[in-house]
Design a protein around this motif. Structure first.
Motif, mmCIF file in Angstrom:
data_model
loop_
_atom_site.group_PDB
_atom_site.id
_atom_site.type_symbol
_atom_site.label_atom_id
_atom_site.label_comp_id
_atom_site.label_asym_id
_atom_site.label_seq_id
_atom_site.Cartn_x
_atom_site.Cartn_y
_atom_site.Cartn_z
ATOM 1 N N ILE A 48 0.839 -1.202 0.000
ATOM 2 C CA ILE A 48 0.000 0.000 0.000
ATOM 3 C C ILE A 48 0.876 1.255 0.000
ATOM 4 O O ILE A 48 0.650 2.200 -0.775
ATOM 5 N N ALA A 52 1.349 4.043 -3.029
ATOM 6 C CA ALA A 52 0.996 5.431 -2.695
ATOM 7 C C ALA A 52 2.128 6.383 -3.045
ATOM 8 O O ALA A 52 1.889 7.509 -3.515
ATOM 9 N N ARG A 53 3.373 5.959 -2.839
ATOM 10 C CA ARG A 53 4.521 6.828 -3.128
ATOM 11 C C ARG A 53 4.674 7.083 -4.630
ATOM 12 O O ARG A 53 5.289 8.087 -5.030
ATOM 13 N N TYR A 59 -3.922 12.283 -2.284
ATOM 14 C CA TYR A 59 -4.892 11.271 -2.685
ATOM 15 C C TYR A 59 -4.232 9.938 -3.026
ATOM 16 O O TYR A 59 -4.907 8.953 -3.319
ATOM 17 N N GLY A 60 -2.884 9.888 -2.986
ATOM 18 C CA GLY A 60 -2.171 8.676 -3.384
ATOM 19 C C GLY A 60 -2.506 7.471 -2.533
ATOM 20 O O GLY A 60 -2.549 6.343 -3.031
ATOM 21 N N PHE A 61 -2.776 7.682 -1.238
ATOM 22 C CA PHE A 61 -3.075 6.554 -0.359
ATOM 23 C C PHE A 61 -4.443 5.949 -0.686
ATOM 24 O O PHE A 61 -4.615 4.737 -0.659
ATOM 25 N N SER A 64 -4.038 4.125 -3.856
ATOM 26 C CA SER A 64 -3.289 2.897 -3.594
ATOM 27 C C SER A 64 -4.204 1.788 -3.100
ATOM 28 O O SER A 64 -4.086 0.631 -3.533
ATOM 29 N N LEU A 157 -1.770 6.053 6.673
ATOM 30 C CA LEU A 157 -3.039 6.421 6.042
ATOM 31 C C LEU A 157 -3.731 7.559 6.784
ATOM 32 O O LEU A 157 -4.558 8.276 6.194
ATOM 33 N N HIS A 160 -4.972 11.501 5.627
ATOM 34 C CA HIS A 160 -5.017 11.674 4.168
ATOM 35 C C HIS A 160 -6.453 11.609 3.663
ATOM 36 O O HIS A 160 -7.280 10.860 4.184
#
Length: 263
Positions: A48, A52-53, A59-61, A64, A157, A160
């Motif tokens: 995860i 996300a990175r 919003y990447g998390f 992901s 998380l 976020h």
């Protein structure tokens, strides 16, 4: 069906014992110990974080979670297809099974032996393995529960946002819980598609799960972090599409075969 439910329940109990129910509120870190953490939860948590990175944004998390959920469902797809085929085969022979049960309704040992013998002959004649539907459940359950743990216990998380909600807080507008319940119900309904009222009456557990499961999952989603509800929504949408793409062709083949036999 009763054996499948008992098997699934026993497996959930074993996994819960293995994972330790009290660990749900403990963050997953490099210092976390135990087979469950090191081999199941932490790899999914790391996945995860790694995905996300790639997006390097708030919003990447959330994105992901969506992508990892889809990845897990794709990996489990062959097992789900096997389970769908097994479920369909068991549904098809329910009328014959009911006839055999009525024929040997007596509870004495000799009658019960004949019941088991004719039941096994029916399974063999139709190429049905009553335990085939249990294997996908046995394999999937630890993975899905581990992903649940990874979402609940990954501290990164927290704070976020994704779309309109914060990942570590319940959905303020209750949209995700409603979607979760709706897609769970739709997926269960599609699983029962093509069965008659008589067949459904022979499988009361399926009818009960049709209504109980969406309510239960929807209530959980009201109180759990939105990250988990997002996972449920995405996973259920995938399962709906999977059922449509896999089960509909099977039903059409059965209809075509039935039409050919009538001619």
């Amino acid at each position: 069906m009763r054996k499948k439910l008992l098997t699934a329940s026993a497996l959930i109990a074993v996994v819960a014992l293995l994972s330790g129910c009290t660990e749900v509120n403990e963050p997953i870190t490099d210092e976390s110990t135990g087979i469950w953490n090191n081999w199941f939860v932490r790899p999914l948590s790391d996945l995860i974080l790694w995905v996300a990175r790639l997006f390097d944004a708030d919003y990447g998390f959330g994105l992901s979670i969506v992508l990892v959920t889809l990845l897990i469902r794709l990996v489990l797809l062959p097992l789900n297809i096997k389970q769908l085929k097994s479920s369909k085969a068991m549904q098809d022979i329910q009328p014959q099974l009911q006839e055999i049960r009525e024929k040997y309704s007596s509870k004495d040992q000799q009658t019960q032996q004949k019941l088991q013998q004719e039941t096994m002959e029916l399974f063999q004649k139709n190429g049905v393995n009553p335990l085939a539907g249990c294997l996908p459940i046995i394999v999937q359950m630890p993975i899905l529960i581990a992903f649940y743990h990874a979402i609940m216990r990954t501290e990164a998380l927290d704070g976020h946002h994704f779309l309109w909600f914060q990942l570590d807080q319940p959905d303020p507008y209750h949209i995700l819980p409603i979607l979760t319940a709706a897609f769970t119900f739709l997926q269960q309904k599609l699983m029962m598609a093509g069965t008659s009222t008589q067949q459904n009456s022979m499988m009361p557990q399926m009818t009960m799960m049709l209504y109980m499961m969406p309510i239960m999952i929807g209530v959980f989603a009201f109180f759990f972090p939105s990250a988990l509800a997002l996972y449920w929504v995405v996973g259920n949408i995938f399962m709906v599409l999977q059922t449509l793409l896999v089960k509909n062709p099977m039903m059409k083949r059965d209809e075509a075969k039935a039409g050919g036999n009538q001619k």
